[in-house]
Design a protein around this motif. Structure first.
Motif, PDB file in Angstrom:
ATOM      1  N   PHE A 298       0.816  -1.219   0.000  1.00  0.00           N
ATOM      2  CA  PHE A 298       0.000   0.000   0.000  1.00  0.00           C
ATOM      3  C   PHE A 298       0.849   1.268   0.000  1.00  0.00           C
ATOM      4  O   PHE A 298       0.573   2.211  -0.752  1.00  0.00           O
ATOM      5  CB  PHE A 298      -0.947  -0.002   1.213  1.00  0.00           C
ATOM      6  N   MET A 299       1.880   1.298   0.840  1.00  0.00           N
ATOM      7  CA  MET A 299       2.688   2.506   0.944  1.00  0.00           C
ATOM      8  C   MET A 299       3.402   2.814  -0.367  1.00  0.00           C
ATOM      9  O   MET A 299       3.381   3.949  -0.852  1.00  0.00           O
ATOM     10  CB  MET A 299       3.734   2.369   2.065  1.00  0.00           C
ATOM     11  N   ILE A 331      -1.802  12.020  12.069  1.00  0.00           N
ATOM     12  CA  ILE A 331      -1.419  10.606  12.017  1.00  0.00           C
ATOM     13  C   ILE A 331      -2.601   9.726  12.410  1.00  0.00           C
ATOM     14  O   ILE A 331      -2.895   8.712  11.752  1.00  0.00           O
ATOM     15  CB  ILE A 331      -0.213  10.342  12.951  1.00  0.00           C
ATOM     16  N   ASP A 332      -3.291  10.108  13.481  1.00  0.00           N
ATOM     17  CA  ASP A 332      -4.451   9.326  13.943  1.00  0.00           C
ATOM     18  C   ASP A 332      -5.536   9.276  12.870  1.00  0.00           C
ATOM     19  O   ASP A 332      -6.151   8.221  12.630  1.00  0.00           O
ATOM     20  CB  ASP A 332      -5.012   9.936  15.231  1.00  0.00           C
ATOM     21  N   LYS A 333      -5.790  10.408  12.219  1.00  0.00           N
ATOM     22  CA  LYS A 333      -6.801  10.449  11.157  1.00  0.00           C
ATOM     23  C   LYS A 333      -6.393   9.581   9.970  1.00  0.00           C
ATOM     24  O   LYS A 333      -7.248   8.938   9.339  1.00  0.00           O
ATOM     25  CB  LYS A 333      -7.021  11.891  10.696  1.00  0.00           C
ATOM     26  N   THR A 334      -5.087   9.568   9.675  1.00  0.00           N
ATOM     27  CA  THR A 334      -4.581   8.747   8.563  1.00  0.00           C
ATOM     28  C   THR A 334      -4.763   7.272   8.872  1.00  0.00           C
ATOM     29  O   THR A 334      -5.206   6.488   8.012  1.00  0.00           O
ATOM     30  CB  THR A 334      -3.090   9.065   8.307  1.00  0.00           C
ATOM     31  N   ASN A 335      -4.426   6.862  10.091  1.00  0.00           N
ATOM     32  CA  ASN A 335      -4.603   5.465  10.493  1.00  0.00           C
ATOM     33  C   ASN A 335      -6.059   5.043  10.384  1.00  0.00           C
ATOM     34  O   ASN A 335      -6.382   3.950   9.889  1.00  0.00           O
ATOM     35  CB  ASN A 335      -4.115   5.269  11.937  1.00  0.00           C
ATOM     36  N   GLY A 339      -7.100   2.463   7.578  1.00  0.00           N
ATOM     37  CA  GLY A 339      -7.095   1.206   8.314  1.00  0.00           C
ATOM     38  C   GLY A 339      -5.692   0.652   8.493  1.00  0.00           C
ATOM     39  O   GLY A 339      -5.453  -0.559   8.335  1.00  0.00           O
ATOM     40  N   ILE A 340      -4.757   1.524   8.836  1.00  0.00           N
ATOM     41  CA  ILE A 340      -3.359   1.126   9.003  1.00  0.00           C
ATOM     42  C   ILE A 340      -2.878   1.541  10.391  1.00  0.00           C
ATOM     43  O   ILE A 340      -3.602   2.200  11.138  1.00  0.00           O
ATOM     44  CB  ILE A 340      -2.453   1.781   7.933  1.00  0.00           C
ATOM     45  N   THR A 341      -1.659   1.151  10.727  1.00  0.00           N
ATOM     46  CA  THR A 341      -1.086   1.513  12.030  1.00  0.00           C
ATOM     47  C   THR A 341       0.209   2.318  11.887  1.00  0.00           C
ATOM     48  O   THR A 341       0.816   2.693  12.886  1.00  0.00           O
ATOM     49  CB  THR A 341      -0.791   0.240  12.853  1.00  0.00           C
ATOM     50  N   ASN A 342       0.616   2.560  10.649  1.00  0.00           N
ATOM     51  CA  ASN A 342       1.879   3.287  10.414  1.00  0.00           C
ATOM     52  C   ASN A 342       1.632   4.653   9.775  1.00  0.00           C
ATOM     53  O   ASN A 342       2.307   5.057   8.840  1.00  0.00           O
ATOM     54  CB  ASN A 342       2.828   2.451   9.549  1.00  0.00           C
ATOM     55  N   GLY A 343       0.653   5.366  10.309  1.00  0.00           N
ATOM     56  CA  GLY A 343       0.301   6.672   9.739  1.00  0.00           C
ATOM     57  C   GLY A 343       1.442   7.663   9.745  1.00  0.00           C
ATOM     58  O   GLY A 343       1.473   8.586   8.920  1.00  0.00           O
TER      59      GLY A 343
END
Length: 404
Positions: A298-299, A331-335, A339-343
């Motif tokens: 994804f990244m 970062i929290d909004k990106t996660n 649906g990821i943990t490495n925002g």
């Protein structure tokens, strides 16, 4: 016999003469021809569509300005031998030969901390062997070890022909008129005192205009927030590709790019390292990004799509660093959105710093009528020089457009 004393039509400087056969032969060398496929300004054409010129253009332009500068100095009574003239032209012609794909953007990414000047010197030495020592003095000048310092100052200093060309050339191709410096006026004011480069005192305002033009070009063009972001995305893409390669993932890429993705230690460059590096250019990276845009990672695919589709993340510009809490919120909004943990890999702060004029390192000297020299900022006629020697830093926060 082939006529090697040709004339090149350049859109910036007009007609550029190739003054000697060795210069022609160096231009024809594969190492130099590769510069046709290396962008002068990275991904700047995504912001300024006309900025599609190459390192090849720039190197020829810098050589032309060097020739003009040497002719000016000779007219002022500075003794310059044919060998010195030839060597100075070769040194400036080859000063960027070590640039990799997208020039500064990917510097240190492919071969660890191998700065382009380190690679340039290595390639010049290889070419010197091929040309039976004809580049020996040029290498001394490039390294700053030639006894007459003004040759190195014309190649690399705060007022060199390299900067004179790229400012005027980049101004022309981006359409940003603030960088259009009067190179002929500046060169006509050049002089030599005790084998060091100086400027005739009456040229002070042309020099101040040059320094301010450089300042405006950096903040308006080179450090433009979208330009800075595009460069950073390139770095993120190559970093992610190298990480995946180290995990055993087979990423489709050209043979030479794949070689650098899979190799991580370049303490001493091997002949194969150098051979493969000199076959790399922008096309290898563009081809890879086109393919990786559909990669399952994804990244990697996200960053490649950002560049290839010119759908950049959102950016905010600031004169001071961003608050950690504000960054964490992004970062929290990106996660949550992806649906990821490495925002934190998708939200990052970029900084750009510029010191327009460094009066501590190789200051610019003015030659007065009585033969004395004075530094630019201490001249009683200066208007801006004493105010443009402060380091200035700007900050850019980038985060996915999807969360804005």
């Amino acid at each position: 016999m082939t006529n090697k004393l040709k004339i090149i039509n350049d859109p910036v400087h007009g007609f550029i003469k190739i003054p000697s056969e060795i210069v022609f032969d160096v231009i024809e060398h594969p190492y130099f021809q590769r510069l046709r496929r290396i962008s002068q300004t990275g991904l700047l054409n995504l912001i300024f569509p006309g900025a599609t010129h190459t390192r090849f253009h720039h190197a020829l332009g810098a050589m032309h300005l060097m020739f003009t500068a040497l002719e000016t100095l000779k007219l002022k009574g500075v003794e310059i031998s044919k060998e010195e003239e030839k060597s100075a032209l070769l040194a400036i012609l080859l000063h960027d030969i070590g640039h990799g794909p997208f020039s500064h953007a990917l510097e240190n990414m492919l071969m660890d901390d191998w700065h382009h000047e380190k690679l340039t010197l290595l390639l010049m030495e290889k070419m010197n062997t091929e040309f039976k020592g004809e580049l020996s003095i040029a290498i001394q000048m490039f390294k700053g070890k030639y006894p007459r310092k003004f040759f190195n100052q014309l190649i690399s200093s705060q007022l060199d022909v390299d900067r004179l060309d790229y400012l005027k050339r980049d101004s022309f191709y981006t359409g940003v008129s603030e960088g259009n410096v009067n190179t002929q006026r500046i060169i006509s004011m050049m002089n030599v005192r005790n084998d060091e480069l100086v400027i005739d005192a009456k040229g002070i305002y042309s020099i101040e205009n040059f320094l301010t033009a450089r300042l405006f070009m950096y903040w308006q063009v080179y450090y433009h927030k979208t330009s800075a972001l595009a460069e950073h995305l390139l770095v993120k893409i190559l970093q992610r590709a190298k990480t995946l390669a180290s995990q055993g993932k087979d990423l489709p890429a050209s043979e030479n790019l794949k070689y650098f993705l899979n190799k991580n230690h370049f303490e001493n460059a091997t002949p194969e390292d150098i051979s493969r590096f000199t076959e790399l250019d922008d096309n290898d990276v563009i081809q890879a990004m086109k393919i990786w845009a559909k990669n399952e990672d994804f990244m990697l695919s996200y960053f490649c799509q950002c560049v290839m589709q010119r759908n950049f993340p959102k950016t905010i510009f600031s004169a001071k660093p961003f608050e950690p809490a504000f960054i964490q919120e992004k970062i929290d909004k990106t996660n949550e959105r992806f649906g990821i943990t490495n925002g934190e890999d998708f939200v990052y702060e970029i900084s750009r710093s510029l010191l327009p004029y460094n009066r501590e390192v190789q200051p610019i000297y003015l030659l007065q009528k009585n033969g004395d020299t004075v530094t630019l900022e201490n001249s009683e006629n200066q208007i801006l020089s004493s105010f443009i020697n402060q380091l200035n830093t700007k900050y850019i926060l980038s985060f996915p457009r999807e969360i804005s």
